[in-house]
Design a protein around this motif. Structure first.
Motif, PDB file in Angstrom:
ATOM      1  N   ASN A 160       7.121 -16.971  12.393  1.00  0.00           N
ATOM      2  CA  ASN A 160       7.227 -15.521  12.565  1.00  0.00           C
ATOM      3  C   ASN A 160       5.896 -14.891  12.167  1.00  0.00           C
ATOM      4  O   ASN A 160       5.076 -15.501  11.498  1.00  0.00           O
ATOM      5  N   ILE A 161       5.716 -13.669  12.575  1.00  0.00           N
ATOM      6  CA  ILE A 161       4.443 -13.016  12.286  1.00  0.00           C
ATOM      7  C   ILE A 161       4.486 -12.292  10.956  1.00  0.00           C
ATOM      8  O   ILE A 161       3.457 -11.827  10.479  1.00  0.00           O
ATOM      9  N   GLY A 162       5.683 -12.190  10.371  1.00  0.00           N
ATOM     10  CA  GLY A 162       5.812 -11.654   9.030  1.00  0.00           C
ATOM     11  C   GLY A 162       5.352 -10.222   8.889  1.00  0.00           C
ATOM     12  O   GLY A 162       5.595  -9.380   9.760  1.00  0.00           O
ATOM     13  N   SER A 163       4.648  -9.947   7.800  1.00  0.00           N
ATOM     14  CA  SER A 163       4.245  -8.571   7.510  1.00  0.00           C
ATOM     15  C   SER A 163       3.152  -8.063   8.452  1.00  0.00           C
ATOM     16  O   SER A 163       2.851  -6.869   8.456  1.00  0.00           O
ATOM     17  N   HIS A 174      -3.297  -3.418   5.339  1.00  0.00           N
ATOM     18  CA  HIS A 174      -3.420  -4.864   5.102  1.00  0.00           C
ATOM     19  C   HIS A 174      -3.831  -5.147   3.660  1.00  0.00           C
ATOM     20  O   HIS A 174      -3.235  -5.990   2.988  1.00  0.00           O
ATOM     21  N   HIS A 175      -4.824  -4.442   3.172  1.00  0.00           N
ATOM     22  CA  HIS A 175      -5.287  -4.695   1.806  1.00  0.00           C
ATOM     23  C   HIS A 175      -4.293  -4.188   0.774  1.00  0.00           C
ATOM     24  O   HIS A 175      -4.143  -4.798  -0.284  1.00  0.00           O
ATOM     25  N   LEU A 176      -3.604  -3.081   1.066  1.00  0.00           N
ATOM     26  CA  LEU A 176      -2.585  -2.609   0.134  1.00  0.00           C
ATOM     27  C   LEU A 176      -1.411  -3.584   0.062  1.00  0.00           C
ATOM     28  O   LEU A 176      -0.822  -3.770  -1.010  1.00  0.00           O
ATOM     29  N   SER A 177      -1.064  -4.198   1.189  1.00  0.00           N
ATOM     30  CA  SER A 177       0.056  -5.145   1.168  1.00  0.00           C
ATOM     31  C   SER A 177      -0.304  -6.409   0.393  1.00  0.00           C
ATOM     32  O   SER A 177       0.593  -7.123  -0.060  1.00  0.00           O
ATOM     33  N   ASP A 178      -1.565  -6.681   0.247  1.00  0.00           N
ATOM     34  CA  ASP A 178      -1.983  -7.830  -0.563  1.00  0.00           C
ATOM     35  C   ASP A 178      -1.897  -7.556  -2.057  1.00  0.00           C
ATOM     36  O   ASP A 178      -1.947  -8.486  -2.859  1.00  0.00           O
ATOM     37  N   THR A 179      -1.776  -6.285  -2.439  1.00  0.00           N
ATOM     38  CA  THR A 179      -1.758  -5.969  -3.866  1.00  0.00           C
ATOM     39  C   THR A 179      -0.428  -6.270  -4.519  1.00  0.00           C
ATOM     40  O   THR A 179      -0.392  -6.594  -5.704  1.00  0.00           O
ATOM     41  N   SER A 180       0.687  -6.127  -3.787  1.00  0.00           N
ATOM     42  CA  SER A 180       1.983  -6.419  -4.407  1.00  0.00           C
ATOM     43  C   SER A 180       2.984  -6.872  -3.361  1.00  0.00           C
ATOM     44  O   SER A 180       2.869  -6.532  -2.176  1.00  0.00           O
ATOM     45  N   LYS A 181       3.975  -7.607  -3.802  1.00  0.00           N
ATOM     46  CA  LYS A 181       5.024  -8.100  -2.905  1.00  0.00           C
ATOM     47  C   LYS A 181       5.926  -6.964  -2.432  1.00  0.00           C
ATOM     48  O   LYS A 181       6.439  -7.006  -1.313  1.00  0.00           O
ATOM     49  N   ASP A 182       6.142  -5.950  -3.284  1.00  0.00           N
ATOM     50  CA  ASP A 182       6.991  -4.820  -2.873  1.00  0.00           C
ATOM     51  C   ASP A 182       6.364  -4.058  -1.710  1.00  0.00           C
ATOM     52  O   ASP A 182       7.055  -3.677  -0.760  1.00  0.00           O
ATOM     53  N   ILE A 183       5.063  -3.829  -1.796  1.00  0.00           N
ATOM     54  CA  ILE A 183       4.386  -3.129  -0.697  1.00  0.00           C
ATOM     55  C   ILE A 183       4.420  -3.990   0.567  1.00  0.00           C
ATOM     56  O   ILE A 183       4.649  -3.475   1.664  1.00  0.00           O
ATOM     57  N   GLU A 184       4.259  -5.281   0.402  1.00  0.00           N
ATOM     58  CA  GLU A 184       4.301  -6.161   1.568  1.00  0.00           C
ATOM     59  C   GLU A 184       5.682  -6.138   2.224  1.00  0.00           C
ATOM     60  O   GLU A 184       5.790  -6.125   3.451  1.00  0.00           O
ATOM     61  N   LYS A 185       6.739  -6.107   1.394  1.00  0.00           N
ATOM     62  CA  LYS A 185       8.099  -6.020   1.962  1.00  0.00           C
ATOM     63  C   LYS A 185       8.294  -4.708   2.704  1.00  0.00           C
ATOM     64  O   LYS A 185       8.919  -4.667   3.769  1.00  0.00           O
ATOM     65  N   THR A 186       7.761  -3.622   2.160  1.00  0.00           N
ATOM     66  CA  THR A 186       7.868  -2.322   2.827  1.00  0.00           C
ATOM     67  C   THR A 186       7.122  -2.331   4.158  1.00  0.00           C
ATOM     68  O   THR A 186       7.623  -1.834   5.172  1.00  0.00           O
ATOM     69  N   VAL A 187       5.939  -2.915   4.149  1.00  0.00           N
ATOM     70  CA  VAL A 187       5.147  -3.002   5.382  1.00  0.00           C
ATOM     71  C   VAL A 187       5.863  -3.869   6.401  1.00  0.00           C
ATOM     72  O   VAL A 187       5.925  -3.531   7.589  1.00  0.00           O
TER      73      VAL A 187
END
Length: 159
Positions: free
Chosen positions: A97-100, A65-78
């Motif tokens: 939708n529940i999204g990431s 959760h915290h790593l996905s907040d650091t960048s949009k690319d990581i959030e897309k991967t998650v």
């Protein structure tokens, strides 16, 4: 004499509030469990793996959760990791939708199941002390709970 005693004890029981009688009944409910097994297990490793692995899954979910907040690319991967969950990509704005979050739930599920499998193999024939089991179980769950505590983490940005 004994009939008098029984009658008075029954009278005491009926004069107690309903919740007290209910609680006493619940405390006596698992008599078989309270008596214990005649052949208790001699090792605690598999049980320890089952108790500690959910804590690992929860902790991993909060790290993701915290790593996905650091960048949009990581959030897309998650988000792509959790795209198998219904509702992760729902087009209708009304239902949303529940999204990431679906990827974070997937990380929890994978962390729980994989750590359970690994710990079960390593601790198959080991005796793990109850102190160790409860220390790691509660430490991981408290760490995961603390990581979701919003008053703390806005002051500790990862990016």
């Amino acid at each position: 004499m004994s009939q008098k005693l029984n009658f008075s004890s029954e009278l005491e029981l009926t004069s107690e509030p309903l919740y007290v009688r209910l609680w006493r009944g619940l405390k006596r409910f698992p008599r078989g469990l309270a008596a214990g097994s005649k052949n208790p297990p001699s090792i605690s490793g598999p049980g320890a793996a089952a108790l500690i692995s959910p804590g690992i899954g929860c902790f991993l979910m909060m790290v993701v959760h915290h790593l996905s907040d650091t960048s949009k690319d990581i959030e897309k991967t998650v988000w792509a990791l959790g795209s198998w969950i219904p509702g992760s990509h729902f087009q209708n704005k009304f239902w949303g939708n529940i999204g990431s979050y679906s990827g974070k739930e997937t990380a929890l599920l994978l962390g729980w199941l994989i750590s359970w499998a690994i710990l079960s193999v390593f601790w198959k024939n080991k005796q793990i002390t109850s102190r160790t089991i409860f220390f790691w179980m509660f430490t991981l769950l408290i760490a995961a709970t603390t990581m979701i505590w919003h008053p703390l983490f806005p002051y500790l940005p990862l990016s």
